[in-house]
Design a protein around this motif. Structure first.
Motif, PDB file in Angstrom:
ATOM      1  N   TYR A 394       0.727  -1.149  -0.111  1.00 45.96           N
ATOM      2  CA  TYR A 394      -0.046  -0.095   0.027  1.00 45.96           C
ATOM      3  C   TYR A 394       0.988   1.173  -0.028  1.00 45.96           C
ATOM      4  N   TRP A 467     -13.251   0.085   4.686  1.00 48.99           N
ATOM      5  CA  TRP A 467     -13.091  -0.425   3.460  1.00 48.99           C
ATOM      6  C   TRP A 467     -13.125  -1.923   3.593  1.00 48.99           C
ATOM      7  N   TRP A 476      -6.223  -7.552   2.500  1.00 47.62           N
ATOM      8  CA  TRP A 476      -5.637  -6.261   2.010  1.00 47.62           C
ATOM      9  C   TRP A 476      -4.049  -6.009   2.379  1.00 47.62           C
ATOM     10  N   TRP A 483      -9.383   0.026  -5.987  1.00 47.61           N
ATOM     11  CA  TRP A 483     -10.069   0.466  -4.708  1.00 47.61           C
ATOM     12  C   TRP A 483      -8.739   0.933  -4.164  1.00 47.61           C
ATOM     13  N   ASN A 484      -8.320   2.385  -4.521  1.00 49.88           N
ATOM     14  CA  ASN A 484      -7.073   2.801  -4.194  1.00 49.88           C
ATOM     15  C   ASN A 484      -7.297   4.006  -3.103  1.00 49.88           C
ATOM     16  N   PRO A 485      -6.870   3.344  -1.742  1.00 45.49           N
ATOM     17  CA  PRO A 485      -7.245   4.519  -0.789  1.00 45.49           C
ATOM     18  C   PRO A 485      -6.568   5.706  -0.620  1.00 45.49           C
ATOM     19  N   TRP A 486      -5.482   5.958  -1.440  1.00 49.31           N
ATOM     20  CA  TRP A 486      -4.725   7.314  -1.448  1.00 49.31           C
ATOM     21  C   TRP A 486      -5.495   8.171  -2.305  1.00 49.31           C
ATOM     22  N   MET A 488      -8.911   8.513  -1.684  1.00 51.52           N
ATOM     23  CA  MET A 488      -9.650   9.163  -0.768  1.00 51.52           C
ATOM     24  C   MET A 488      -8.892   9.974   0.586  1.00 51.52           C
ATOM     25  N   TYR A 493     -10.048  11.869   3.952  1.00 48.34           N
ATOM     26  CA  TYR A 493     -10.268  10.899   4.739  1.00 48.34           C
ATOM     27  C   TYR A 493      -9.325   9.783   5.138  1.00 48.34           C
ATOM     28  N   VAL A 495      -8.776   6.044   5.774  1.00 49.18           N
ATOM     29  CA  VAL A 495      -9.242   4.625   5.083  1.00 49.18           C
ATOM     30  C   VAL A 495      -8.770   3.563   5.967  1.00 49.18           C
ATOM     31  N   LEU A 497      -8.273  -0.645   6.295  1.00 48.89           N
ATOM     32  CA  LEU A 497      -8.431  -1.886   5.330  1.00 48.89           C
ATOM     33  C   LEU A 497      -8.189  -2.982   6.230  1.00 48.89           C
TER      34      LEU A 497
END
Length: 704
Positions: A394, A467, A476, A483-486, A488, A493, A495, A497
């Motif tokens: 990640y 997520w 994860w 579905w890229n948390p960066w 958001m 936000y 996130v 995982l």
């Protein structure tokens, strides 16, 4: 690229910059160990699809990466032949074709080691779907489809033309399954064709046509047995080992391993395990043994066990044996050490995916890599001292690395991988990555990655997005472009995982905790890890949402009907009514093994629709065959007609349905991925952040 993208602090702040990030995949090592090749996908000129090119990476880490191929159609499936020449597939035009095709199928190309221009060495009207090479012999095998009534290549080509000209796409089935993920199966079925590279070794003289491989069908009676095969050649080129689907009762399939003599086409069953599927074969350097993955057939009460096994290729009466019996991590990638005394195995482990060494003699397992990352495409140098791989986490998308294998094995201590000069720099991130752990009610430890946006603090706590991963046998632990948390995090936000029950990398018991009871431990684990996260001073427990896709979408639906703690729910490609889902998914026989009708009803989110008091964004693609569109359509109708937030008399509802008529289980095309993120962003801004009117992020104009 837009002006905003050029001035954004990171690519994740602007979706145009994000979808334009290069994406690396695959790794090939030349026989002498001096060349590495990877594939890099970038946007085309219209920015509507990705085109893949091949790049060379210096194994020594000195020279910068250089581009090897360039075409509108792109290139893929790169493999080095034993001669040192590079093979790949591409649908780009063939200058030597007698009658150029406006839309040529993918052919097999050869890029000579001496630097001469690439040329086609094999083609079929149905196209070529990849290439398998022998490490020490000039033998290749290529997969290609054949229509069932075609007696030879000429008849196959004629029948393809007949169907195309008549615009007939009908398929008459006599077996199961009939489709897979996002494509129909049949009427053509995959075959495996062998060729000898010595027949095309010489470069053609000026004006002469390029020589072509004479392809031999190694399994003309395969029928549907080679659907989704994972074939591999022995290094000496004499034997092809491949998975082989064996039909069973009630439409079930079970995977065997078969060995095919390349010279004669003689086939024998190598491993037929009535209690398991066997796949992922890898042949030893001496061409005498095969390592493979054994996955036990599930029942409603028993989760699968995924194990490492070895079978003899040249001793038909020798029984296969399990390797590292006391190790309960699930192997997903295997490579042999050069001396044949051990295996290098990639496996999920505590939110990571290290490389492990398994000694075949003692069964001892030693961790090789120390990185907080997942490794794939394992390639061992000719001298056995170095391991090359793609590293992903990640913190960074896939990129090539070098691992000092000799040092790791000599010391028994994991080592850090060294990044090699890649075709593109790794993107800057808009935040930080940390871990959260908690203890579930039954005493199990539950852990998660937590992405925190820049500026998150006790004085300015970040809203939280939970997520939930798909699978559900998954973790994860690796970068996701979908579905890229960066993205958001760039919007402020945090996130979360988490890996709840059913996640891989925590042992067999952790999987078994949630088996056949999706609404039990997986749900309570998610709530427990959320509790632990919102207790942090830098996270705002009053502004939260839950999101998930596939099984994660199922769980988002379950969450919606069993708690009101979240302000919004996003559910993508989700299971809704389990009694309906089971018979309509593409592999119903697998579902039937996992859940009885009573278990499915006990865990079906649709039975709690009246309890849903949270606004939901439903997302589904019409070409999704794993979770068919009927799930999304029924969920949408029942939200509007039966939930606590059902539509008013004038049709007003806080729920939304984002429908993609031509996308599958994922949303893959770049501009539609942008729409996905933009709609999700606007939905969350309204319901989680409480924005309204002009404060809301605008919906994309491409929605009309």
């Amino acid at each position: 690229m837009t002006d905003a993208a050029e001035t954004a602090p990171t690519p994740f702040h602007d979706l145009d910059a994000y979808v334009a990030l290069p994406r690396m995949s695959g790794l090939a090592l030349s026989p002498d160990g001096t060349r590495l090749v990877t594939a890099v996908s970038t946007l085309d000129a219209k920015r509507t699809r990705y085109v893949t090119a091949l790049w060379e990476v210096d194994p020594a880490g000195v020279r910068p990466a250089r581009r090897l191929t360039r075409s509108v159609k792109g290139e893929s499936a790169a493999r080095f032949a034993s001669t040192g020449d590079l093979l790949f597939t591409s649908a780009r035009p063939d200058a030597d074709a007698d009658a150029p095709d406006d839309e040529p199928p993918a052919a097999l190309w050869l890029l000579p080691a001496d630097g001469a221009e690439a040329r086609v060495v094999a083609s079929r009207k149905a196209g070529i779907g990849g290439v398998v090479v022998a490490e020490d012999a000039p033998v290749v095998v290529v997969p290609s489809d054949v229509l069932p009534s075609a007696a030879d290549d000429a008849e196959d080509e004629r029948l393809i033309g007949v169907r195309k000209d008549a615009k007939v796409s009908a398929i008459l089935h006599s077996s199961y399954p009939v489709r897979y993920w996002d494509h129909d199966l049949g009427p053509a079925r995959p075959r495996l064709f062998a060729g000898d590279l010595t027949t095309v070794a010489a470069s053609p003289e000026a004006g002469a046509p390029a020589p072509r491989l004479a392809l031999r069908d190694l399994a003309p009676d395969a029928g549907a047995a080679l659907e989704h095969q994972d074939a591999v050649l022995s290094p000496d080129g004499r034997t092809l080992v491949t998975s082989w689907a064996k039909p069973g009762a009630r439409g079930a399939l079970r995977q065997q391993l078969v060995a095919i003599d390349v010279a004669t086409g003689t086939r024998r069953v190598l491993v037929d395990d009535t209690a398991a599927d066997v796949a992922g074969p890898v042949v030893s350097p001496d061409s005498r043994r095969v390592a493979y993955v054994r996955e036990t057939i599930t029942t409603p009460t028993a989760a699968p066990q995924v194990q490492l096994w070895v079978a003899d290729l040249d001793a038909a009466d020798a029984a296969p044996r399990r390797v590292a019996e006391g190790w309960d991590r699930w192997p997903h990638e295997i490579a042999w050490t050069r001396d044949g005394a051990g295996l290098l195995v990639g496996a999920d482990h505590l939110g990571r995916g290290p490389v492990f060494h398994v000694a075949l003699g003692s069964g001892a397992v030693t961790q090789v890599t120390a990185d907080d990352a997942v490794f794939s495409d394992l390639r061992v140098s000719p001298d056995g001292a170095t391991l090359y791989a793609l590293r992903v986490s990640y913190a960074a998308p896939a990129h090539p690395v070098r691992i000092d294998l000799a040092a790791a094995l000599a010391s028994g201590t994991p080592v850090e991988a060294v990044a090699l000069p890649a075709p593109a720099p790794l993107p800057a991130l808009p935040g930080t990555l940390t871990e959260v752990t908690t203890t579930a009610d039954d005493g199990a430890e539950v852990r998660a990655w937590l992405v925190l946006p820049e500026g998150a603090s006790a004085a300015s706590p970040a809203p939280l997005l939970l997520w939930i991963h798909g699978g559900p046998l998954n973790s994860w632990n690796a970068w996701s472009w979908r579905w890229n948390p960066w993205i958001m995090a760039a919007r402020g936000y945090a996130v979360l995982l988490p890996d709840p029950a059913l996640s891989t990398g925590y042992g067999q018991d952790f999987v078994q905790r949630g088996w056949g009871a999706w609404g039990a431990a997986p749900f309570t684990d998610l709530m427990a890890i959320t509790d632990a996260t919102v207790a942090r001073a830098d996270v705002d427990e009053t502004r939260t949402a839950a999101m998930g896709g596939s099984f994660g979408g199922y769980m988002a639906n379950w969450v919606a009907g069993h708690t009101d703690r979240f302000r919004a729910i996003v559910t993508h490609a989700s299971l809704w009514a389990l009694d309906q889902f089971g018979p309509t998914t593409d592999h119903s026989f697998y579902w039937e093994r996992e859940m009885t009708p009573d278990m499915a009803l006990a865990n079906s989110p649709h039975l709690s629709v009246e309890e849903i008091v949270t606004p939901m964004l439903v997302v589904h693609g019409d070409k999704d065959y794993r979770v068919p569109i009927g799930e999304g359509l029924r969920l949408w109708y029942e939200l509007l007609s039966r939930s606590a937030l059902a539509a008013d008399e004038d049709g007003t509802t806080p729920h939304r349905f984002l429908y993609f008529p031509d996308e599958n289980h994922w949303v893959l095309s770049p501009q539609q991925a942008k729409v996905w993120y933009q709609v999700v962003d606007a939905f969350l801004a309204e319901h989680v952040l409480g924005l309204a009117g002009d404060e809301l992020p605008p919906l994309p104009e491409t929605l009309g």
